[in-house]
Structure formats: structure tokens, C-alpha cells
Design a protein around this motif. Structure first.
Motif, short mmCIF file in Angstrom:
data_model
loop_
_atom_site.label_atom_id
_atom_site.label_comp_id
_atom_site.label_asym_id
_atom_site.label_seq_id
_atom_site.Cartn_x
_atom_site.Cartn_y
_atom_site.Cartn_z
N ALA A 1 -14.81 8.76 -44.98
CA ALA A 1 -15.17 10.17 -44.79
C ALA A 1 -15.02 10.59 -43.34
O ALA A 1 -14.66 11.73 -43.04
N GLY A 2 -15.26 9.65 -42.41
CA GLY A 2 -15.13 9.96 -40.99
C GLY A 2 -13.70 10.25 -40.58
O GLY A 2 -13.48 10.84 -39.51
N HIS A 3 -12.74 9.85 -41.38
CA HIS A 3 -11.33 10.18 -41.12
C HIS A 3 -10.89 11.39 -41.93
O HIS A 3 -10.11 12.21 -41.45
N LEU A 4 -11.37 11.50 -43.17
CA LEU A 4 -10.90 12.58 -44.04
C LEU A 4 -11.39 13.94 -43.58
O LEU A 4 -10.63 14.92 -43.60
N VAL A 5 -12.66 14.04 -43.17
CA VAL A 5 -13.23 15.34 -42.80
C VAL A 5 -12.56 15.91 -41.55
O VAL A 5 -12.00 17.01 -41.59
N PRO A 6 -12.60 15.20 -40.40
CA PRO A 6 -11.92 15.77 -39.22
C PRO A 6 -10.42 15.88 -39.41
O PRO A 6 -9.78 16.80 -38.87
N GLY A 7 -9.83 14.95 -40.18
CA GLY A 7 -8.39 15.03 -40.43
C GLY A 7 -8.02 16.28 -41.20
O GLY A 7 -7.03 16.95 -40.89
N ASN B 1 -4.22 9.96 -43.43
CA ASN B 1 -3.48 8.77 -43.84
C ASN B 1 -4.18 7.50 -43.40
O ASN B 1 -4.26 6.52 -44.16
N MET B 2 -4.69 7.49 -42.17
CA MET B 2 -5.43 6.32 -41.68
C MET B 2 -6.66 6.05 -42.53
O MET B 2 -7.00 4.90 -42.83
N GLY B 3 -7.36 7.12 -42.92
CA GLY B 3 -8.55 6.94 -43.73
C GLY B 3 -8.25 6.23 -45.04
O GLY B 3 -8.98 5.31 -45.44
N PHE B 4 -7.18 6.64 -45.70
CA PHE B 4 -6.84 6.03 -46.98
C PHE B 4 -6.29 4.62 -46.80
O PHE B 4 -6.66 3.68 -47.52
N MET B 5 -5.39 4.44 -45.84
CA MET B 5 -4.70 3.16 -45.70
C MET B 5 -5.59 2.07 -45.10
O MET B 5 -5.34 0.88 -45.33
N LEU B 6 -6.59 2.45 -44.31
CA LEU B 6 -7.43 1.45 -43.64
C LEU B 6 -8.79 1.26 -44.29
O LEU B 6 -9.48 0.29 -43.98
#
Length: 295
Positions: free
Chosen positions: A5-11, A192-197
Motif C-alpha cells: 500500500a505504501g507504494h500503490l497510494v503515492p504511486g 510497478n515496484m509495489g506489485f513486483m517487490l
């Protein structure tokens, strides 16, 4: 930001902001022309309600403050434990809030024309601090994570350079467009980082996701590859994702650029046709009147 979530929201926020700027930058260039175009670090939200004109800046300010609070409270644990990683992320949003707050106040006080360069400097400071804190991160991103973050730094570097050039040369359409593209690229790369990592099912072949903090899938983890070949393959896949995302954004930009000239040219041709038609319509009247006077 060490969560999905920390990557998806700001992304998602950055991606939408970048797309919003791409659309408005291209629209402004084709409506004003190359001689009257001027870069802008924000775009008004056209609405019947005057107070919502500054919606973009207001949303940035509120989102930045909200993100700072979430980082300080260590979401999703909601504790006041001092963690350098969280405070580094909060500092990025602090600079974003400073830029948006100053720009909003300059607009409300009708000083935006004279303070344009200051807003540009503050916008550049957002990217410079982001680049600085990503490069000297307290969380040691190594391996595949480190490669994803290194590619992220390349995008932020482009944003920083174009923000400086847009401040120095505000009439440059390519600079303004590349800046908007880089902001959108940052957002999509974060997603993309959120999903892949952070999604175990999407981890590259030959690698595994090692979770921390008791094995909670939402908490900080790391990608570990078993062999050298697996590491090379995982990095190659990251490079391809980098190129594919950029290609998708550029296709969107190209289609948008092709759609605007058709509409603008059509309007210009219609106006020119009307002026020419009115002139032609006046000629027979003059000739007819002349014949009547002098039979």
C-alpha cells in the motif's frame, strides 16, 4: 513506504498528477502556440466553483500532510517509534507540502507572476530531496530491490533537471512536457515496484520474498535470488518493465499530441473561412451598387 500500500497510494497519486500535467501542457501548447506558451508547475481545475480552481494544489497539500502523519505514526502499526526509514519518507512529503503551500499562497495573493521562479526552485527542491534520500537511504536496498530503486533514481534525476530548465526557460514546451512525463513515470514505476517487490506471486522465477516483522505480508521484506542466473534474469525483467512503462506513457503522449492539432486546426480554419466568406459576400454588394449608380 516499505509496504504494498505504501507504494500503490503515492504511486497512483503521482501517476494521476503526471497524466493531468501531460494533458494540460499539450493542450496549453496547442491553444496558445509556440510563441505564447509558458510552463506551469500546476494547472487550474476548470469548474463552476471558483474556489476549486486551486484543487490540484489543495490536494497536494492535504495528501502531503496526510502522508507525513502516516509515516510518523508508522502505518499500519500506528506507534510513535522513531524509525529513520519513516522519517526519510516523511521528509520527502514535507518538501512537497512546502512547494504546494507556497505556490497556493502566491496564487491567492496574486503574486504568482513575480514568484514563478521561486515556485520552480521549490519544485526542483522536491525532486532533489527525493533523489538525495533515495540515494542515501537508511534502509539498505540491495539486490533486486536496489536495482528497482536505482532505476527510480534515474527518473527522479530527469524530473530534477527538467524542473530546473523549466524554471530557467519557461517558454520551452519540450522541457515542460518531459517534466510531466517524468512525474507520471515516477508514479507508474512506484506502482510497478509495489506489485513486483511485495506480491509473492509476482516475484521473478528463481527468487523468493523474505518478509520481516513476524512474516506479515504487508511489512518490510526483501527479494532474494538463489542463483546468479536468477539475479540476472530478475534485473533484465526489471529493465524491460522500465522500458515498457515508458513506452506506454509515450504512446499516450503521442496519441494526445495527434488529437489536439486536428481540433485546433479545424477551429482556425473555420474562423478563417468565416472571415474570407464575409469579405467575398461584401464584393457583389459593392459591384451591384456601382452598377446601379452608373447604369
Amino acid at each position: 513506504m516499505g509496504t504494498l500500500a505504501g507504494h500503490l497510494v503515492p504511486g497512483s497519486v503521482l501517476a494521476l498528477l503526471g497524466l493531468w500535467h501531460i494533458i494540460n501542457t499539450i493542450k496549453s501548447y496547442h491553444l496558445k502556440g509556440s510563441t505564447h506558451f509558458r510552463s506551469s508547475f500546476w494547472h487550474p481545475f476548470l469548474t463552476p466553483f471558483p474556489k476549486l480552481v486551486y484543487l490540484e494544489l489543495l490536494l497536494i497539500v492535504f495528501f502531503s500532510i496526510f502522508s507525513i502523519v502516516m509515516q510518523v505514526l508508522d502505518y499500519p502499526l500506528f506507534t510513535l517509534a522513531f524509525k529513520l526509514n519513516n522519517y526519510e519518507h516523511a521528509t520527502m512529503f514535507l518538501h512537497l507540502a512546502i512547494y504546494a503551500g507556497f505556490t497556493l499562497l502566491s496564487e491567492l495573493t496574486h503574486k504568482s507572476d513575480t514568484l514563478f521562479e521561486v515556485s520552480g526552485i521549490l519544485a526542483a527542491s522536491v525532486f532533489s530531496q527525493e533523489l538525495f534520500l533515495l540515494h542515501y537511504h537508511s534502509a539498505d536496498h540491495v539486490g533486486l530491490e536496489g536495482h528497482y530503486h536505482w532505476l527510480m533514481q534515474l527518473i527522479v534525476l530527469v524530473s530534477l533537471l527538467t524542473a530546473i530548465f523549466a524554471t530557467t526557460f519557461p517558454s520551452s514546451f519540450p522541457t515542460s512536457l518531459v517534466l510531466s512525463i517524468s512525474v507520471a513515470f515516477q508514479g507508474f514505476w512506484f506502482i510497478n515496484m509495489g506489485f513486483m517487490l511485495w506480491v509473492p506471486e509476482l516475484v521473478p522465477k528463481g527468487c523468493v520474498l523474505r518478509l520481516g516483522d513476524g512474516g506479515d505480508s504487508d511489512m518490510h521484506g526483501a527479494i532474494v535470488c538463489g542463483t546468479h542466473e536468477a539475479r540476472l534474469r530478475a534485473r533484465a525483467m526489471a529493465n524491460l518493465q522500465f522500458s515498457w512503462i515508458l513506452a506506454g506513457i509515450l504512446i499516450f503522449v503521442g496519441c494526445l499530441c495527434l488529437s489536439f492539432p486536428k481540433k485546433v486546426t479545424h477551429r482556425g480554419q473555420s474562423a478563417e473561412y468565416e472571415r474570407l466568406h464575409s469579405r467575398i459576400a461584401e464584393v457583389p454588394l459593392s459591384v451591384t451598387g456601382f452598377k446601379q449608380v452608373h447604369p
